[in-house]
Design a protein around this motif. Sequence first.
Motif, mmCIF file in Angstrom:
data_model
loop_
_atom_site.group_PDB
_atom_site.id
_atom_site.type_symbol
_atom_site.label_atom_id
_atom_site.label_comp_id
_atom_site.label_asym_id
_atom_site.label_seq_id
_atom_site.Cartn_x
_atom_site.Cartn_y
_atom_site.Cartn_z
ATOM 1 N N PRO A 1 52.730 37.048 41.371
ATOM 2 C CA PRO A 1 52.099 37.279 42.683
ATOM 3 C C PRO A 1 51.063 36.189 42.970
ATOM 4 N N THR A 2 50.869 35.869 44.231
ATOM 5 C CA THR A 2 49.945 34.810 44.604
ATOM 6 C C THR A 2 48.509 35.330 44.701
ATOM 7 N N TYR A 3 47.588 34.413 44.970
ATOM 8 C CA TYR A 3 46.160 34.763 45.065
ATOM 9 C C TYR A 3 45.913 35.786 46.173
ATOM 10 N N SER A 4 46.638 35.664 47.268
ATOM 11 C CA SER A 4 46.448 36.600 48.386
ATOM 12 C C SER A 4 46.878 38.019 48.024
ATOM 13 N N MET A 5 47.702 38.168 46.973
ATOM 14 C CA MET A 5 48.195 39.483 46.569
ATOM 15 C C MET A 5 47.304 40.135 45.516
ATOM 16 N N ILE A 6 46.897 39.356 44.500
ATOM 17 C CA ILE A 6 46.171 39.973 43.383
ATOM 18 C C ILE A 6 44.844 39.269 43.069
ATOM 19 N N GLY A 7 44.442 38.339 43.920
ATOM 20 C CA GLY A 7 43.147 37.706 43.747
ATOM 21 C C GLY A 7 43.057 36.825 42.516
ATOM 22 N N ILE A 8 41.932 36.910 41.802
ATOM 23 C CA ILE A 8 41.634 36.022 40.692
ATOM 24 C C ILE A 8 42.627 36.155 39.540
ATOM 25 N N LEU A 9 43.352 37.283 39.480
ATOM 26 C CA LEU A 9 44.358 37.456 38.426
ATOM 27 C C LEU A 9 45.501 36.448 38.552
ATOM 28 N N ALA A 10 45.732 35.961 39.776
ATOM 29 C CA ALA A 10 46.842 35.030 39.996
ATOM 30 C C ALA A 10 46.648 33.717 39.240
ATOM 31 N N PRO A 11 45.529 33.000 39.416
ATOM 32 C CA PRO A 11 45.369 31.760 38.645
ATOM 33 C C PRO A 11 45.271 32.002 37.139
ATOM 34 N N ILE A 12 44.745 33.165 36.726
ATOM 35 C CA ILE A 12 44.690 33.484 35.298
ATOM 36 C C ILE A 12 46.108 33.645 34.743
ATOM 37 N N ALA A 13 46.967 34.318 35.511
ATOM 38 C CA ALA A 13 48.350 34.506 35.077
ATOM 39 C C ALA A 13 49.097 33.178 35.019
ATOM 40 N N VAL A 14 48.818 32.284 35.977
ATOM 41 C CA VAL A 14 49.429 30.952 35.943
ATOM 42 C C VAL A 14 49.024 30.224 34.673
ATOM 43 N N LEU A 15 47.748 30.336 34.307
ATOM 44 C CA LEU A 15 47.268 29.687 33.099
ATOM 45 C C LEU A 15 47.976 30.231 31.857
#
Length: 425
Positions: A111-125
């Motif tokens: 999910p993108t940042y607009s969907m789950i917020g800060i969890l999105a870039p953490i998940a990408v990492l």
Amino acid sequence: MSSASAAASGAPHQASTFRILAAASIGNALEWYDILVYGYFAVTISHLFFPNANPTTALLLTFGTFGVSYLVRPLGALVLGAYSDRKGRRAAMLLSIVIMVIGTALMAVMPTYSMIGILAPIAVLIARLLQGFAVAGEFGSATAFLVEHSRERKGFFAAFQWFGQGLAAMLASLFGVILFGLLTPEQLSSWGWRVPFLFGLLIGPIGYYIRQHVGETPEFEAQGPARAPIRELFRDHWDRLLMCIGIVVLSTSANYIILYMPTYAIRQLHLPQTLGFIATTVGGALLMVGAPYFGHLSDRIGRLRLMVVVCVLFAVSAYPAFVLLVANPSLVGIVGIVCWLSILKAAYSGVLPALMSELFPTATRSTGIALAYNIAVPIFGGFAPLIASWLVAVTHSSLAPSFYLIATSLLSLIVLGIIHWRVRL
């Protein structure tokens, strides 16, 4: 003569040779394909997962995540490299491709940042960390797998590491050309960027199946499992490890500067994104075809001689090539510079795996190659797009990426001289 004995003699049976090369190349292509897709779609990913009012900041965060994930690679090299030296090349190659597929799946459904917020870039990492860990073990075990199946043609066999990477560059770039050419920006941001990652999931089972149906290398079977490859590496071969790190520097810097070119074309030359992808597609084809040729050539004329010539060519041609590109910001210009860099990259990197393998004995070969490669790549490769973007911003010069190539080519040239003096291969 059995296929294993034939492979050991340097003239394996045709079917056996195909399986050997395919097992290493397909898995390697998948793992590098996932990395390249992330880099090629960096602009789109920066908008979806790292939103920021300043586009440059968002892009730097995206490439920063790209680079930070490489910090796990020395750990992956130690774990999977030692696993390869203890359990076998085939076992390590199977494990690395499974881990890579998990990372690819995370990116495909994220999910993108607009969907789950800060969890999105953490998940990408997290996805990038898994991919980095897998690739770290892939290079050492696949290189050992290739060279240990041939006594007389090690350069040619080992060069198929880069055949896989060239194929990966072609596939990733073709997706860029097609998706950016056919989809609207809204479609691309909504679902189009996921298509290349979903495609990667289809390749994974094929690579796993092929690797599951190849035998272990004759050299490893003759040597037997290593007991403590990490301890032996640092105790007896630390100087060879440092030499390997030094010769990887140019290969990885060139590779990731080429990866940076689609972003460079957009940000610095203001060209349509599809032009950058067309250029890297051609570059991938040159690497795929050129690397085995130069690997074969190194079997005939020597590895060090060929690599020294390429280092010099990189050093003297990088700056003029970027001058010509900036003066002619067009499809012809960007294809021309990417083709030239890719030919030099193929010539240098096509020889590199065989030379690295010759610096280590069988018992520590996978660990040594993997660790050397995955120390050099995070420092000089993973952060190369970030460094290039930073240099352009600081110097206010579109020629800045050439400075980096010149510096890394001179560093590798010095190390090749040390190898000639100390090892005399």
